[in-house]
Design a protein around this motif. Structure first.
Motif, PDB file in Angstrom:
ATOM      1  N   ALA A  79      -0.050   4.877   8.008  1.00  0.00           N
ATOM      2  CA  ALA A  79       0.239   6.080   7.229  1.00  0.00           C
ATOM      3  C   ALA A  79      -1.042   6.894   7.112  1.00  0.00           C
ATOM      4  O   ALA A  79      -2.141   6.349   7.208  1.00  0.00           O
ATOM      5  N   PHE A  80      -0.859   8.183   6.937  1.00  0.00           N
ATOM      6  CA  PHE A  80      -2.027   9.040   6.681  1.00  0.00           C
ATOM      7  C   PHE A  80      -1.603  10.180   5.779  1.00  0.00           C
ATOM      8  O   PHE A  80      -0.407  10.499   5.675  1.00  0.00           O
ATOM      9  N   GLY A  81      -2.573  10.747   5.079  1.00  0.00           N
ATOM     10  CA  GLY A  81      -2.263  11.862   4.186  1.00  0.00           C
ATOM     11  C   GLY A  81      -3.443  12.817   4.142  1.00  0.00           C
ATOM     12  O   GLY A  81      -4.582  12.381   4.083  1.00  0.00           O
ATOM     13  N   LEU A 111      -9.118  13.396   6.182  1.00  0.00           N
ATOM     14  CA  LEU A 111      -7.917  12.758   5.613  1.00  0.00           C
ATOM     15  C   LEU A 111      -8.130  11.283   5.285  1.00  0.00           C
ATOM     16  O   LEU A 111      -9.150  10.689   5.656  1.00  0.00           O
ATOM     17  N   GLY A 112      -7.139  10.732   4.583  1.00  0.00           N
ATOM     18  CA  GLY A 112      -7.131   9.313   4.270  1.00  0.00           C
ATOM     19  C   GLY A 112      -6.002   8.646   5.031  1.00  0.00           C
ATOM     20  O   GLY A 112      -4.972   9.266   5.293  1.00  0.00           O
ATOM     21  N   ALA A 113      -6.193   7.381   5.409  1.00  0.00           N
ATOM     22  CA  ALA A 113      -5.160   6.718   6.218  1.00  0.00           C
ATOM     23  C   ALA A 113      -5.297   5.207   6.119  1.00  0.00           C
ATOM     24  O   ALA A 113      -6.190   4.692   5.437  1.00  0.00           O
ATOM     25  N   GLY A 114      -4.431   4.487   6.810  1.00  0.00           N
ATOM     26  CA  GLY A 114      -4.532   3.039   6.844  1.00  0.00           C
ATOM     27  C   GLY A 114      -3.268   2.408   7.377  1.00  0.00           C
ATOM     28  O   GLY A 114      -2.302   3.092   7.726  1.00  0.00           O
ATOM     29  N   THR A 160       2.018  12.986  -1.607  1.00  0.00           N
ATOM     30  CA  THR A 160       3.290  12.976  -0.866  1.00  0.00           C
ATOM     31  C   THR A 160       3.671  11.554  -0.455  1.00  0.00           C
ATOM     32  O   THR A 160       4.752  11.336   0.092  1.00  0.00           O
ATOM     33  N   SER A 161       2.817  10.583  -0.777  1.00  0.00           N
ATOM     34  CA  SER A 161       3.115   9.190  -0.392  1.00  0.00           C
ATOM     35  C   SER A 161       4.446   8.642  -0.927  1.00  0.00           C
ATOM     36  O   SER A 161       5.041   7.781  -0.268  1.00  0.00           O
ATOM     37  N   PRO A 162       4.960   9.084  -2.108  1.00  0.00           N
ATOM     38  CA  PRO A 162       6.272   8.557  -2.518  1.00  0.00           C
ATOM     39  C   PRO A 162       7.357   8.779  -1.467  1.00  0.00           C
ATOM     40  O   PRO A 162       8.340   8.019  -1.421  1.00  0.00           O
ATOM     41  N   VAL A 163       7.193   9.781  -0.619  1.00  0.00           N
ATOM     42  CA  VAL A 163       8.200  10.014   0.422  1.00  0.00           C
ATOM     43  C   VAL A 163       8.194   8.867   1.442  1.00  0.00           C
ATOM     44  O   VAL A 163       9.213   8.561   2.055  1.00  0.00           O
ATOM     45  N   GLN A 164       7.055   8.198   1.574  1.00  0.00           N
ATOM     46  CA  GLN A 164       7.008   6.979   2.414  1.00  0.00           C
ATOM     47  C   GLN A 164       8.031   5.964   1.903  1.00  0.00           C
ATOM     48  O   GLN A 164       8.869   5.454   2.648  1.00  0.00           O
ATOM     49  N   ALA A 165       7.907   5.678   0.591  1.00  0.00           N
ATOM     50  CA  ALA A 165       8.772   4.665  -0.005  1.00  0.00           C
ATOM     51  C   ALA A 165      10.234   5.078   0.066  1.00  0.00           C
ATOM     52  O   ALA A 165      11.109   4.283   0.421  1.00  0.00           O
ATOM     53  N   MET A 200      -7.363   6.792 -10.612  1.00  0.00           N
ATOM     54  CA  MET A 200      -7.882   7.676  -9.577  1.00  0.00           C
ATOM     55  C   MET A 200      -7.202   9.037  -9.636  1.00  0.00           C
ATOM     56  O   MET A 200      -7.739  10.033  -9.203  1.00  0.00           O
ATOM     57  N   GLN A 201      -6.010   9.041 -10.117  1.00  0.00           N
ATOM     58  CA  GLN A 201      -5.251  10.294 -10.117  1.00  0.00           C
ATOM     59  C   GLN A 201      -4.726  10.581 -11.514  1.00  0.00           C
ATOM     60  O   GLN A 201      -3.839   9.903 -11.987  1.00  0.00           O
ATOM     61  N   ASP A 202      -5.294  11.542 -12.130  1.00  0.00           N
ATOM     62  CA  ASP A 202      -4.776  11.932 -13.440  1.00  0.00           C
ATOM     63  C   ASP A 202      -3.520  12.772 -13.228  1.00  0.00           C
ATOM     64  O   ASP A 202      -3.533  13.743 -12.498  1.00  0.00           O
ATOM     65  N   PRO A 230      -4.378   1.714  -2.466  1.00  0.00           N
ATOM     66  CA  PRO A 230      -3.600   0.525  -2.824  1.00  0.00           C
ATOM     67  C   PRO A 230      -2.444   0.273  -1.854  1.00  0.00           C
ATOM     68  O   PRO A 230      -1.994  -0.859  -1.713  1.00  0.00           O
ATOM     69  N   PHE A 231      -1.977   1.319  -1.190  1.00  0.00           N
ATOM     70  CA  PHE A 231      -0.776   1.167  -0.355  1.00  0.00           C
ATOM     71  C   PHE A 231      -1.092   0.963   1.112  1.00  0.00           C
ATOM     72  O   PHE A 231      -0.181   0.871   1.939  1.00  0.00           O
ATOM     73  N   THR A 232      -2.377   0.945   1.481  1.00  0.00           N
ATOM     74  CA  THR A 232      -2.732   0.650   2.879  1.00  0.00           C
ATOM     75  C   THR A 232      -3.798  -0.443   2.910  1.00  0.00           C
ATOM     76  O   THR A 232      -4.637  -0.562   2.022  1.00  0.00           O
ATOM     77  N   GLU A 233      -3.732  -1.270   3.953  1.00  0.00           N
ATOM     78  CA  GLU A 233      -4.716  -2.350   4.118  1.00  0.00           C
ATOM     79  C   GLU A 233      -4.825  -2.698   5.593  1.00  0.00           C
ATOM     80  O   GLU A 233      -3.830  -3.161   6.176  1.00  0.00           O
TER      81      GLU A 233
HETATM   82  N1  PHE Z   1      -1.989   9.571  -0.746  1.00  0.00           N
HETATM   83  C1  PHE Z   1      -3.395   9.510  -0.456  1.00  0.00           C
HETATM   84  C2  PHE Z   1      -4.104  10.559  -1.326  1.00  0.00           C
HETATM   85  O1  PHE Z   1      -3.449  11.378  -1.891  1.00  0.00           O
HETATM   86  C3  PHE Z   1      -3.684   9.773   0.998  1.00  0.00           C
HETATM   87  C4  PHE Z   1      -3.170   8.692   1.886  1.00  0.00           C
HETATM   88  C5  PHE Z   1      -1.904   8.774   2.447  1.00  0.00           C
HETATM   89  C6  PHE Z   1      -3.932   7.591   2.199  1.00  0.00           C
HETATM   90  C7  PHE Z   1      -1.418   7.790   3.273  1.00  0.00           C
HETATM   91  C8  PHE Z   1      -3.479   6.599   3.024  1.00  0.00           C
HETATM   92  C9  PHE Z   1      -2.220   6.709   3.568  1.00  0.00           C
HETATM   93  O2  PHE Z   1      -5.295  10.541  -1.457  1.00  0.00           O
END
Ligand code: PHE
Length: 345
Positions: A309-311, A285-288, A171-176, A155-157, A253-256
């Motif tokens: 989480a959301f981004g 935005l995306g979230a979960g 920015t999701s790695p900052v979650q981890a 999904m992400q090149d 993959p990181f939200t459900e």
């Molecule tokens: N990291 C996701 C993106 O770049 C956005 C996202 C963040 C989705 C956190 C869910 C939770 O598309």
């Protein structure tokens, strides 16, 4: 001798009178009143005078000396006063003239949007976290439930630097990283703005470098309704108090479960227009809910803790908010573009 003294007096006073600077005046002082001056010279002839005349001549000499000294002193005062007056006149400033405006810089529109979002979330008890732009594959993917051969990596090149190090794609790695620091203890409540990088071709809506803001809340009893309520507050604050949001099922993959979040169109109010592409809704935005695997991998007990989480893309939010039609405007720094966001003019 008497005449000579008088002569000297007249001559000296005349020179004092016509002197027009302090240096010249000083020369006059030295030449007339100094030890080797003409008055001393005249007085050397006193020996030839009678005892009667001697004191008279001495007194006269003193008179002449005093007269010259007094003239010099008063002239010196005049010259000094004139010098001060000339300096004042030369340096005078007209305080009634209008001031010259000081040109000041201005925050970039992206900075403005980031700060506005930060303010909002700080007001809700979040802290601002940061992470590296050059990131380990582990934090960017693996700790977010994307093992090495996971198809979702497509999904992400990404821009890889080595096999294990890349420019972060989100920015999701900052979650981890943040959860890891908390060592399994909640609550975690962060907002994380930062640059991210993807191997995209630049056009009006894509850029190989852009900004995201990530949000993460982990605590006991965090539910999907908390996520929805939080995002509703966000949407109303950014796009107007009568905005509504809607959640659509999605996949990360990181939200459900995962959702895509839309805001009701702020231009047409939901009727359908060119901004919302006639749908009445705009995706923001995306979230979960944080995936249990992600919680566990970063040291949290997923039976005790849950989170959301959301981004979001900052450029996208700014483009919607200010009606900007091309993402490249943010990076080319054309002052005509930037000036529109000035709060000073
Ligand atoms: N990291 C996701 C993106 O770049 C956005 C996202 C963040 C989705 C956190 C869910 C939770 O598309």
């Amino acid at each position: 001798m008497q005449e000579r003294l008088k002569e000297l007096q007249t001559e000296a006073l005349e020179r004092v009178n016509t002197a027009d600077d302090l240096k010249e005046l000083n020369e006059i002082r030295v030449s007339y009143l100094g030890k080797k001056g003409p008055i001393t010279e005249v007085l050397k002839g006193m020996g030839k005078l009678s005892a009667e005349e001697r004191p008279k001549m001495g007194a006269l000499a003193n008179e002449v000396r005093d007269a010259i000294a007094a003239a010099i002193e008063s002239k010196q005062k005049n010259l000094e006063e004139a010098a001060v007056a000339a300096k004042l006149a030369a340096e005078m400033i007209d305080v009634t003239l209008p001031g010259r405006p000081v040109k000041s810089g201005n925050h970039h529109p992206l900075t403005r949007v980031v700060e506005e979002i930060e303010d909002l979330f700080i007001g809700m008890g979040y802290t601002v976290a940061e992470g590296p732009e050059v990131e380990k594959d582990y934090y960017n993917f693996e700790a977010l439930n994307l093992p090495k051969d996971h198809p979702a990596r497509d999904m992400q090149d990404s821009f890889y630097i080595t096999e294990d190090i890349l420019l972060r794609t989100q920015t999701s790695p900052v979650q981890a990283r943040t959860m890891e620091k908390h060592q399994g203890k909640g609550p975690v409540k962060i907002i994380c703005p930062g640059k991210v990088f993807r191997r995209d071709h630049d056009d009006a809506t894509h850029s190989h470098q852009f900004m995201q803001i990530e949000g993460l809340v982990v605590d006991e009893n965090i539910r999907m309704s908390d996520l929805k309520g939080t995002l509703e507050v966000f949407a109303k604050a950014m796009f107007g108090s009568d905005r509504e949001i809607r959640l659509r099922p999605s996949f990360f993959p990181f939200t459900e479960p995962s959702v895509e979040v839309d805001v009701s169109c702020f231009k047409c109010g939901g009727k359908g227009c060119n901004i919302c592409k006639k749908t009445g809704w705009i995706e923001i935005l995306g979230a979960g809910m944080v995936h249990p695997n992600v919680l566990e991998m970063s040291g949290f007990d997923s039976k005790k803790y849950s989170g959301f989480a959301f981004g979001m893309g900052v450029e996208r939010i700014a483009m919607l908010k200010y009606g900007i039609d091309d993402i490249r405007h943010f990076y080319t720094n054309d002052v005509r573009f930037l000036k529109q966001f000035s709060i000073h003019e």
